[in-house]
Design an enzyme around this catalytic site. Sequence first.
Site, PDB file in Angstrom:
ATOM      1  N   HIS A 193       0.814  -1.227   0.000  1.00 42.26           N
ATOM      2  CA  HIS A 193       0.000   0.000   0.000  1.00 42.26           C
ATOM      3  C   HIS A 193       0.848   1.278   0.000  1.00 42.26           C
ATOM      4  O   HIS A 193       0.297   2.374  -0.163  1.00 42.26           O
ATOM      5  CB  HIS A 193      -0.920   0.040   1.223  1.00 42.26           C
ATOM      6  CG  HIS A 193      -1.983  -1.025   1.236  1.00 42.26           C
ATOM      7  ND1 HIS A 193      -2.861  -1.200   0.186  1.00 42.26           N
ATOM      8  CD2 HIS A 193      -2.310  -1.962   2.165  1.00 42.26           C
ATOM      9  CE1 HIS A 193      -3.685  -2.214   0.481  1.00 42.26           C
ATOM     10  NE2 HIS A 193      -3.363  -2.692   1.661  1.00 42.26           N
ATOM     11  N   ASP A 219      -2.474 -10.743  -2.285  1.00 38.60           N
ATOM     12  CA  ASP A 219      -3.059 -10.219  -1.048  1.00 38.60           C
ATOM     13  C   ASP A 219      -4.521  -9.861  -1.324  1.00 38.60           C
ATOM     14  O   ASP A 219      -4.870  -9.468  -2.436  1.00 38.60           O
ATOM     15  CB  ASP A 219      -2.278  -8.971  -0.619  1.00 38.60           C
ATOM     16  CG  ASP A 219      -2.676  -8.452   0.750  1.00 38.60           C
ATOM     17  OD1 ASP A 219      -1.930  -8.698   1.710  1.00 38.60           O
ATOM     18  OD2 ASP A 219      -3.728  -7.790   0.855  1.00 38.60           O
ATOM     19  N   HIS A 247      -6.190  -7.395  -0.430  1.00 35.37           N
ATOM     20  CA  HIS A 247      -6.382  -5.967  -0.684  1.00 35.37           C
ATOM     21  C   HIS A 247      -5.642  -5.562  -1.960  1.00 35.37           C
ATOM     22  O   HIS A 247      -4.587  -6.119  -2.274  1.00 35.37           O
ATOM     23  CB  HIS A 247      -5.840  -5.137   0.486  1.00 35.37           C
ATOM     24  CG  HIS A 247      -6.477  -5.471   1.805  1.00 35.37           C
ATOM     25  ND1 HIS A 247      -5.910  -6.349   2.696  1.00 35.37           N
ATOM     26  CD2 HIS A 247      -7.644  -5.063   2.349  1.00 35.37           C
ATOM     27  CE1 HIS A 247      -6.706  -6.452   3.766  1.00 35.37           C
ATOM     28  NE2 HIS A 247      -7.770  -5.696   3.573  1.00 35.37           N
ATOM     29  N   ASP A 291      -4.230 -12.858   3.520  1.00 29.96           N
ATOM     30  CA  ASP A 291      -5.484 -12.432   4.143  1.00 29.96           C
ATOM     31  C   ASP A 291      -6.715 -12.744   3.290  1.00 29.96           C
ATOM     32  O   ASP A 291      -7.831 -12.413   3.673  1.00 29.96           O
ATOM     33  CB  ASP A 291      -5.435 -10.946   4.523  1.00 29.96           C
ATOM     34  CG  ASP A 291      -4.759 -10.079   3.482  1.00 29.96           C
ATOM     35  OD1 ASP A 291      -4.492 -10.582   2.365  1.00 29.96           O
ATOM     36  OD2 ASP A 291      -4.507  -8.896   3.770  1.00 29.96           O
TER      37      ASP A 291
HETATM   38 ZN    ZN Z   1      -4.021  -7.258   2.755  1.00 25.82          ZN
END
Ligand code: ZN
Length: 340
Positions: free
Chosen positions: A126, A161, A163, A248
């Site tokens: 991120h 991931d 996200h 995740d």
């Molecule tokens: Zn994540």
Amino acid sequence: MLVLHDLGELDHHDTGEWHPERPERLEAVRRGLADALGPGDDDIVRVEPRAATHDEIVRVHSSRYVWSLERFAEEGGGELDPDTPVSAGSWDTARLAAGGGLAVVDELARRGSGVGFVAVRPPGHHARPGIGMGFCLLNNVAVAAAALAEAGEKVLIVDWDVHHGNGTQDIFWDDPRVLYVSMHQAPMYPGTGRIGETGGAAAPGTTINFPLPEGATGESYRRAIDEVVADASAAFGTTWVLISAGYDAHRDDPLAGHALAAGDYAELATRVAALAPGDGRVAVFLEGGYDLAALRRSVAATVGRLTGTYESDEGPTHGGPGDETIGAARVFRERLADRG
Ligand SMILES: [Zn+2]
């Protein structure tokens, strides 16, 4: 053979008592590696971790951000944003995390064989050019990809991931040397990664997003690779593969709603590693993954499959939603091909 850096010095990034991105995650990773490789060190090449230099970091982050992060930590830290704490030790840990990736990639290149595992925290995907966010300070996988790109390599980054890796996408948005692929839950933090985000004017088609609905299983992730990414990677001319391996999307993870099992990561690892053109050109970077037992099992499944030493008994998952996303991504690729 697994190329691994020493994990010793990465717990000085203190996120406080209740934060899901906590030092215990690395202990879960250590256990997962031991499950996959056994108690001895016979299948492991250990490299000395080193701090990434300023020059290596500013390939992907602004100099202004790098200096301000260092100063912020030096003064004792605080919150970069409500999700992203910085402690006094965070700068040193973040530089070692970014440098750990560089050290592993260097060793793989020197040996010409093996698989790299970069078990670091804080995670990185991120972290944008000018600011960290979402638990991430420096973009570890991007620092390694930029070093490889500067050496003339064509780098595929597959980010599984749950996200979207908005930071990695931003960093390489207009860079034709890096193909960035992300499978992620949508809608979900950070809100980017729509299917129409396919790269900037100087690098059309070098970003591929699969925004998958809640409940998606490993089947959708596998289909993304088989039906879209494999061809895209061949057309791109991949010479190195880096994996942003968050865990995740596992069904036990408390932060998200995808339904993968540990065995899915073995299947994905096989497929993604096959996109590298030879030995010693695949490195796996830890991103998220917040259920410690699921993280351990998923790391074991990934590394065990890649080194041929262990098979997870938590088999891959099938069914679930995601068909429309895969179909739409395929249509976008075909349109790009028609235009090109
Ligand atoms: Zn994540």
